[in-house]
Design a protein around this motif. Structure first.
Motif, PDB file in Angstrom:
ATOM      1  N   ALA A 118       0.843  -1.204   0.000  1.00 29.65           N
ATOM      2  CA  ALA A 118       0.000   0.000   0.000  1.00 29.65           C
ATOM      3  C   ALA A 118       0.881   1.258   0.000  1.00 29.65           C
ATOM      4  CB  ALA A 118      -0.922   0.002   1.213  1.00 29.65           C
ATOM      5  N   ALA A 119       1.967   1.238   0.784  1.00 25.99           N
ATOM      6  CA  ALA A 119       2.877   2.394   0.798  1.00 25.99           C
ATOM      7  C   ALA A 119       3.492   2.577  -0.590  1.00 25.99           C
ATOM      8  CB  ALA A 119       3.956   2.200   1.859  1.00 25.99           C
ATOM      9  N   ALA A 120       3.834   1.459  -1.243  1.00 25.84           N
ATOM     10  CA  ALA A 120       4.407   1.550  -2.595  1.00 25.84           C
ATOM     11  C   ALA A 120       3.369   2.112  -3.565  1.00 25.84           C
ATOM     12  CB  ALA A 120       4.885   0.172  -3.062  1.00 25.84           C
ATOM     13  N   ALA A 121       2.118   1.680  -3.427  1.00 26.08           N
ATOM     14  CA  ALA A 121       1.050   2.195  -4.302  1.00 26.08           C
ATOM     15  C   ALA A 121       0.885   3.696  -4.085  1.00 26.08           C
ATOM     16  CB  ALA A 121      -0.263   1.471  -4.005  1.00 26.08           C
ATOM     17  N   MET A 122       0.979   4.142  -2.836  1.00 24.16           N
ATOM     18  CA  MET A 122       0.839   5.583  -2.569  1.00 24.16           C
ATOM     19  C   MET A 122       2.007   6.359  -3.166  1.00 24.16           C
ATOM     20  SD  MET A 122      -0.736   5.579   1.270  1.00 24.16           S
ATOM     21  CE  MET A 122      -0.917   7.350   1.442  1.00 24.16           C
ATOM     22  N   ARG A 123       3.200   5.809  -3.048  1.00 27.17           N
ATOM     23  CA  ARG A 123       4.360   6.490  -3.655  1.00 27.17           C
ATOM     24  C   ARG A 123       4.162   6.650  -5.150  1.00 27.17           C
ATOM     25  NH1 ARG A 123       7.416   2.419  -1.294  1.00 27.17           N
ATOM     26  NH2 ARG A 123       7.544   2.929   0.915  1.00 27.17           N
ATOM     27  N   ALA A 124       3.503   5.664  -5.759  1.00 28.33           N
ATOM     28  CA  ALA A 124       3.266   5.696  -7.207  1.00 28.33           C
ATOM     29  C   ALA A 124       1.981   6.455  -7.552  1.00 28.33           C
ATOM     30  CB  ALA A 124       3.193   4.270  -7.741  1.00 28.33           C
ATOM     31  N   GLY A 125       1.274   6.957  -6.537  1.00 25.43           N
ATOM     32  CA  GLY A 125       0.022   7.687  -6.774  1.00 25.43           C
ATOM     33  C   GLY A 125      -1.084   6.786  -7.298  1.00 25.43           C
ATOM     34  N   ASP A 126      -1.016   5.482  -6.979  1.00 29.40           N
ATOM     35  CA  ASP A 126      -1.953   4.503  -7.535  1.00 29.40           C
ATOM     36  C   ASP A 126      -3.095   4.245  -6.538  1.00 29.40           C
ATOM     37  OD1 ASP A 126      -3.255   2.354  -8.647  1.00 29.40           O
ATOM     38  OD2 ASP A 126      -1.427   1.233  -9.129  1.00 29.40           O
ATOM     39  N   ALA A 127      -4.138   5.065  -6.653  1.00 28.67           N
ATOM     40  CA  ALA A 127      -5.245   4.990  -5.696  1.00 28.67           C
ATOM     41  C   ALA A 127      -6.023   3.682  -5.850  1.00 28.67           C
ATOM     42  CB  ALA A 127      -6.171   6.180  -5.894  1.00 28.67           C
ATOM     43  N   ARG A 128      -6.151   3.210  -7.055  1.00 26.90           N
ATOM     44  CA  ARG A 128      -6.925   1.991  -7.290  1.00 26.90           C
ATOM     45  C   ARG A 128      -6.302   0.790  -6.564  1.00 26.90           C
ATOM     46  NH1 ARG A 128     -11.348   1.681  -9.822  1.00 26.90           N
ATOM     47  NH2 ARG A 128     -11.519   3.798 -10.589  1.00 26.90           N
ATOM     48  N   ARG A 129      -4.992   0.684  -6.676  1.00 23.47           N
ATOM     49  CA  ARG A 129      -4.267  -0.406  -6.007  1.00 23.47           C
ATOM     50  C   ARG A 129      -4.393  -0.278  -4.482  1.00 23.47           C
ATOM     51  NH1 ARG A 129      -2.588  -5.294  -5.305  1.00 23.47           N
ATOM     52  NH2 ARG A 129      -0.429  -5.595  -4.653  1.00 23.47           N
ATOM     53  N   LEU A 130      -4.237   0.923  -3.993  1.00 28.83           N
ATOM     54  CA  LEU A 130      -4.387   1.139  -2.545  1.00 28.83           C
ATOM     55  C   LEU A 130      -5.773   0.681  -2.100  1.00 28.83           C
ATOM     56  CD1 LEU A 130      -3.552   2.315   0.209  1.00 28.83           C
ATOM     57  CD2 LEU A 130      -4.263   4.575  -0.612  1.00 28.83           C
ATOM     58  N   GLY A 131      -6.791   1.036  -2.867  1.00 26.33           N
ATOM     59  CA  GLY A 131      -8.164   0.647  -2.528  1.00 26.33           C
ATOM     60  C   GLY A 131      -8.337  -0.860  -2.505  1.00 26.33           C
ATOM     61  N   GLU A 132      -7.758  -1.550  -3.470  1.00 28.50           N
ATOM     62  CA  GLU A 132      -7.874  -3.025  -3.508  1.00 28.50           C
ATOM     63  C   GLU A 132      -7.240  -3.650  -2.268  1.00 28.50           C
ATOM     64  OE1 GLU A 132      -7.366  -3.177  -8.359  1.00 28.50           O
ATOM     65  OE2 GLU A 132      -5.783  -4.035  -7.096  1.00 28.50           O
ATOM     66  N   LEU A 133      -6.108  -3.100  -1.878  1.00 33.76           N
ATOM     67  CA  LEU A 133      -5.419  -3.641  -0.699  1.00 33.76           C
ATOM     68  C   LEU A 133      -6.234  -3.398   0.567  1.00 33.76           C
ATOM     69  CD1 LEU A 133      -1.870  -2.484  -1.779  1.00 33.76           C
ATOM     70  CD2 LEU A 133      -2.549  -4.878  -1.411  1.00 33.76           C
ATOM     71  N   MET A 134      -6.932  -2.259   0.623  1.00 32.87           N
ATOM     72  CA  MET A 134      -7.785  -1.986   1.788  1.00 32.87           C
ATOM     73  C   MET A 134      -8.918  -3.014   1.875  1.00 32.87           C
ATOM     74  SD  MET A 134      -7.914   2.183   1.503  1.00 32.87           S
ATOM     75  CE  MET A 134      -8.980   2.516   2.906  1.00 32.87           C
ATOM     76  N   VAL A 135      -9.489  -3.336   0.738  1.00 33.03           N
ATOM     77  CA  VAL A 135     -10.584  -4.325   0.733  1.00 33.03           C
ATOM     78  C   VAL A 135     -10.055  -5.691   1.180  1.00 33.03           C
ATOM     79  CG1 VAL A 135     -12.243  -5.533  -0.744  1.00 33.03           C
ATOM     80  CG2 VAL A 135     -11.904  -3.068  -1.009  1.00 33.03           C
ATOM     81  N   ALA A 136      -8.883  -6.070   0.683  1.00 36.08           N
ATOM     82  CA  ALA A 136      -8.288  -7.360   1.081  1.00 36.08           C
ATOM     83  C   ALA A 136      -7.979  -7.359   2.579  1.00 36.08           C
ATOM     84  CB  ALA A 136      -7.024  -7.621   0.271  1.00 36.08           C
ATOM     85  N   SER A 137      -7.577  -6.219   3.098  1.00 33.71           N
ATOM     86  CA  SER A 137      -7.282  -6.107   4.532  1.00 33.71           C
ATOM     87  C   SER A 137      -8.552  -6.349   5.348  1.00 33.71           C
ATOM     88  CB  SER A 137      -6.701  -4.721   4.832  1.00 33.71           C
ATOM     89  OG  SER A 137      -6.702  -4.474   6.210  1.00 33.71           O
ATOM     90  N   HIS A 138      -9.657  -5.784   4.893  1.00 38.68           N
ATOM     91  CA  HIS A 138     -10.911  -5.992   5.638  1.00 38.68           C
ATOM     92  C   HIS A 138     -11.284  -7.475   5.673  1.00 38.68           C
ATOM     93  CE1 HIS A 138     -14.652  -5.018   7.591  1.00 38.68           C
ATOM     94  NE2 HIS A 138     -15.232  -5.899   6.787  1.00 38.68           N
ATOM     95  N   THR A 139     -11.164  -8.121   4.535  1.00 36.93           N
ATOM     96  CA  THR A 139     -11.505  -9.549   4.472  1.00 36.93           C
ATOM     97  C   THR A 139     -10.649 -10.340   5.462  1.00 36.93           C
ATOM     98  OG1 THR A 139     -12.013  -9.223   2.151  1.00 36.93           O
ATOM     99  CG2 THR A 139     -11.729 -11.503   2.872  1.00 36.93           C
ATOM    100  N   SER A 140      -9.387 -10.034   5.507  1.00 40.87           N
ATOM    101  CA  SER A 140      -8.461 -10.740   6.378  1.00 40.87           C
ATOM    102  C   SER A 140      -8.781 -10.470   7.862  1.00 40.87           C
ATOM    103  CB  SER A 140      -7.035 -10.296   6.031  1.00 40.87           C
ATOM    104  OG  SER A 140      -6.098 -10.894   6.866  1.00 40.87           O
TER     105      SER A 140
END
Ligand code: GLA
Length: 388
Positions: free
Chosen positions: A277-299
């Motif tokens: 997620a930190a790498a996605a933020m460095r790259a300005g990739d909001a979509r990837r960050l969002g996907e990781l947040m959803v996976a985090s909730h599931t976990s």
């Protein structure tokens, strides 16, 4: 610096003590974007400080005492720096605990009197207690004249909470409240206590979704999870779950008891997601960050088992919206808040839509508010602005 709370705090000081305060300090609450139940496993977290603070207007005293009036509690507390022995009950214990922990860490302490105004909702999972601890530490730094070192201040706050108040929290909440940066989240390495500021993705907003549900049994469930993580680390023969790699998890998980295995799988995968997620933020990739947040909730829901029906409904209500890039529960869990990453252009429709969908599912009205990433605890020189 003319927020209502700032002015109210100064006005309240004048009413309580007569005369003006010499300083105003404040410390923020926090929302964690990803990385929950990883801090006490020496892992990674990615929180941001929010634009809601605990404020203190204050003035030094020469008698080694702290006199504090809490506006929210409509109650007063006195702490004698010469007699820090037995913890008081309630919010005064946090004040006293910070004094005790700072003294234990070798900081020279002077007395002060102040008025406390909290705008971080209490019991909602936005770290109102860490904000209180860091505001008190900031007040001590101001009157006692020692420099603000976020790491040692956070450690003192955590120690106060662990050893004085009796809540066995990790370091995340205090460190983000002490060290936050405007417009950034901090990727914190909870073993090294180092952090890197990562900018929030452009054209997005962070929205706190408060289920307004009580977090029942949170302390005992939290402690149980901590013990299960320790058992998992022992099973892998490592000091902390931080030391279990995804590859060794795959090889060794079969050896563990079912629940312990799921807890370990959450922590190991959550550490990985947080770094991604930190790498996605460095790259300005909001979509990837969002996907990781959803996976985090599931976990957190299925493996760590700290979500609740209210949190799951809130996350589902948020994700139904096209402009919602990701959503998850945040903090300890069992109730409290979720957090969503939302495309800025979709914000206007998002808030009422989630409120309606959540009410339809749960029958209660949530509290929903966008948050700005803010600076950590800071001092405001009140007397500069006092003449207005
Ligand atoms: C609470 C604790 C933190 C952290 C979170 C879960 O907020 O105070 O230290 O463990 O829960 O990530």
């Amino acid at each position: 610096m003319q927020s209502t709370h700032y002015q109210n705090c100064i006005d309240a000081y004048r009413t309580v003590y007569g005369g003006n305060p010499t300083h105003v300090v404040r410390a923020p609450g926090r929302v964690n974007l990803i990385g929950d139940h990883t801090d006490y496993n020496d892992g990674f977290v990615l929180p941001m400080a929010i634009d809601r603070w605990v404020w203190i207007a204050l003035c030094g005293r020469r008698d080694g005492q702290i006199h504090l009036r809490s506006m929210e509690m409509a109650a007063s507390a006195v702490v004698d720096l010469g007699r820090l022995a037995t913890p008081q009950k309630g919010w005064a214990a946090y004040v006293e605990g910070v004094a005790w922990a700072l003294r234990q860490a070798g900081f020279p302490l002077s007395g002060w009197q102040g008025v406390l105004l909290g705008e971080v909702p209490m019991g909602a999972g936005l770290s109102s207690s860490a904000a209180l601890e860091m505001a008190v530490a900031r007040a001590f730094a101001t009157v006692s004249g020692f420099p603000w070192e976020p790491k040692s201040m956070a450690l003192a706050g955590q120690r106060a909470e662990n050893e004085w108040v009796g809540m066995n929290c990790g370091i995340m909440d205090q460190l983000i409240s002490a060290a936050g940066q405007a417009d950034h989240a901090l990727c914190i390495d909870c073993r090294e206590l180092t952090y890197e500021a990562v900018r929030l993705p452009p054209e997005t907003a962070i929205v706190v979704l408060d289920t307004a549900t009580q977090r029942g049994l949170v302390d005992s469930a939290y402690n149980l999870r901590r013990h299960q993580c320790e058992a998992g680390a022992a099973g892998f023969e490592v000091a902390k779950l931080r030391d279990v790699s995804p590859a060794s998890l795959a090889a060794g998980i079969g050896e563990l008891d079912g629940a312990i295995g799921r807890r370990v799988r959450h922590v190991v995968s959550e550490n990985q997601r947080t770094l991604w997620a930190a790498a996605a933020m460095r790259a300005g990739d909001a979509r990837r960050l969002g996907e990781l947040m959803v996976a985090s909730h599931t976990s957190l829901r299925d493996d760590f088992e700290v979500s609740s029906p209210a949190l799951d409904h809130m996350v589902a209500s948020a994700l139904e919206n096209d402009g919602c890039l990701g959503a998850r529960m945040t903090g300890a869990g069992f109730g409290g808040c979720a957090v969503a990453l939302v495309a800025a252009e979709a914000m206007e429709a998002f808030i009422p839509s989630v409120a309606v969908a959540y009410r339809a599912r749960m029958g209660t009205t949530p509290r929903i508010y966008p948050c700005r990433a803010s600076a950590g605890a800071e001092q405001i020189w009140a007397h500069d602005e006092m003449g207005e």
